[in-house]
Design a protein around this motif. Structure first.
Motif, PDB file in Angstrom:
ATOM      1  N   ILE A 194       0.854  -1.182   0.085  1.00 21.32           N
ATOM      2  CA  ILE A 194      -0.089  -0.084  -0.048  1.00 21.32           C
ATOM      3  C   ILE A 194       0.846   1.047   0.121  1.00 21.32           C
ATOM      4  O   ILE A 194       0.507   2.273  -0.807  1.00 21.32           O
ATOM      5  N   GLU A 195       2.088   1.371   0.916  1.00 27.39           N
ATOM      6  CA  GLU A 195       2.863   2.510   0.943  1.00 27.39           C
ATOM      7  C   GLU A 195       4.141   2.118   1.541  1.00 27.39           C
ATOM      8  O   GLU A 195       4.182   1.168   2.327  1.00 27.39           O
ATOM      9  N   LYS A 196       4.997   2.800   0.987  1.00 30.08           N
ATOM     10  CA  LYS A 196       6.539   2.302   1.508  1.00 30.08           C
ATOM     11  C   LYS A 196       7.249   3.917   1.881  1.00 30.08           C
ATOM     12  O   LYS A 196       7.174   4.546   0.914  1.00 30.08           O
ATOM     13  N   SER A 214       3.549   5.346  -3.039  1.00 30.71           N
ATOM     14  CA  SER A 214       2.095   4.649  -2.886  1.00 30.71           C
ATOM     15  C   SER A 214       1.510   4.583  -4.127  1.00 30.71           C
ATOM     16  O   SER A 214       2.239   5.154  -5.110  1.00 30.71           O
ATOM     17  N   LEU A 215       0.274   4.189  -4.063  1.00 33.94           N
ATOM     18  CA  LEU A 215      -0.444   4.216  -5.254  1.00 33.94           C
ATOM     19  C   LEU A 215      -0.685   5.431  -5.843  1.00 33.94           C
ATOM     20  O   LEU A 215      -1.082   5.612  -7.303  1.00 33.94           O
ATOM     21  N   ASN A 216      -1.049   6.368  -4.934  1.00 31.69           N
ATOM     22  CA  ASN A 216      -1.620   7.683  -5.238  1.00 31.69           C
ATOM     23  C   ASN A 216      -1.386   8.917  -3.885  1.00 31.69           C
ATOM     24  O   ASN A 216      -1.947   8.468  -3.232  1.00 31.69           O
TER      25      ASN A 216
END
Length: 227
Positions: A194-196, A214-216
């Motif tokens: 999801i997030e790093k 992250s994705l967005n």
């Protein structure tokens, strides 16, 4: 000025006594102590014949009282009100409430005596875990925070189950030798990213850079300067 990720508590290293709790024969807490570098904070509890908490005195050892709480109950053991006292034992305010504790579960009632919510707090000293749960009146899980600590009492894994918003995620933390958080990886329960976030520090252990992917949005980078 940098902002540190939460949860991240810096505590004394392993082997140093930081907390101590004394129980009575019924498993109720009599005294809880927190040992800080320059003082000791202590909470002492009293109970009625039914095991309900009726008084808590908080003080800094040896005898500096900081706060006193008192609880009153109805004939069914439901908490009616909480009284807050000044250190000189004078009442400063009274809050009406309705609650009761059964083991690690706190139960809250409305004015009709109906259960409105339950909450639970658990700590495992052997597994080094801390769990906080919110339950509905029937005992079904609504929300859960689970913290797994490393040997230095830093959170190495944080798990969340949110059945109210239908969210579940896991955050794993990595630290350097100075206990600075250098990486956090957030995934779902299927291990999908999801997030790093990666953080860099200067020689004074001040955070100077943070990069989040992250994705967005796909990537964010922050730099910090200190004056």
């Amino acid at each position: 000025m940098s902002m540190k990720h939460s949860p991240n508590r810096k505590l004394p290293k392993k082997g140093v006594l930081t907390n101590r709790t004394t129980y009575n024969s019924l498993g109720k807490v009599l005294v809880s102590e927190m040992f800080l570098s320059n003082m000791t904070l202590k909470n002492a509890y009293e109970y009625d014949q039914f095991g309900n908490s009726i008084k808590m005195i908080a003080y800094i050892e040896p005898n500096q009282v900081t706060e006193i709480l008192g609880w009153e109950y109805d004939e069914n053991g439901h908490q009616l009100r909480t009284k807050y006292y000044n250190p000189d034992r004078a009442v400063k305010r009274i809050n009406k409430n309705a609650g009761k504790k059964e083991g690690n579960v706190k139960i809250v009632y409305n004015s009709k005596g109906e259960i409105t919510s339950k909450s639970e707090s658990l700590y495992g000293s052997i597994t080094n875990t801390h769990i906080e749960r919110l339950l509905d009146p029937k005992g079904n899980l609504q929300y859960e925070n689970k913290y797994i600590l490393n040997d230095n009492s830093f959170v190495k894994e944080w798990r969340v189950i949110d059945n109210i918003q239908n969210k579940k995620f896991i955050v794993k933390y990595t630290y350097d030798s100075a206990n600075n958080e250098i990486e956090s990886i957030k995934t779902d329960f299927n291990n999908s990213l999801i997030e790093k976030t990666i953080s860099n520090y200067d020689e004074n252990n001040l955070e100077i850079e943070k990069i989040t992917e992250s994705l967005n949005p796909s990537k964010m980078e922050f730099k910090y300067e200190y004056y």
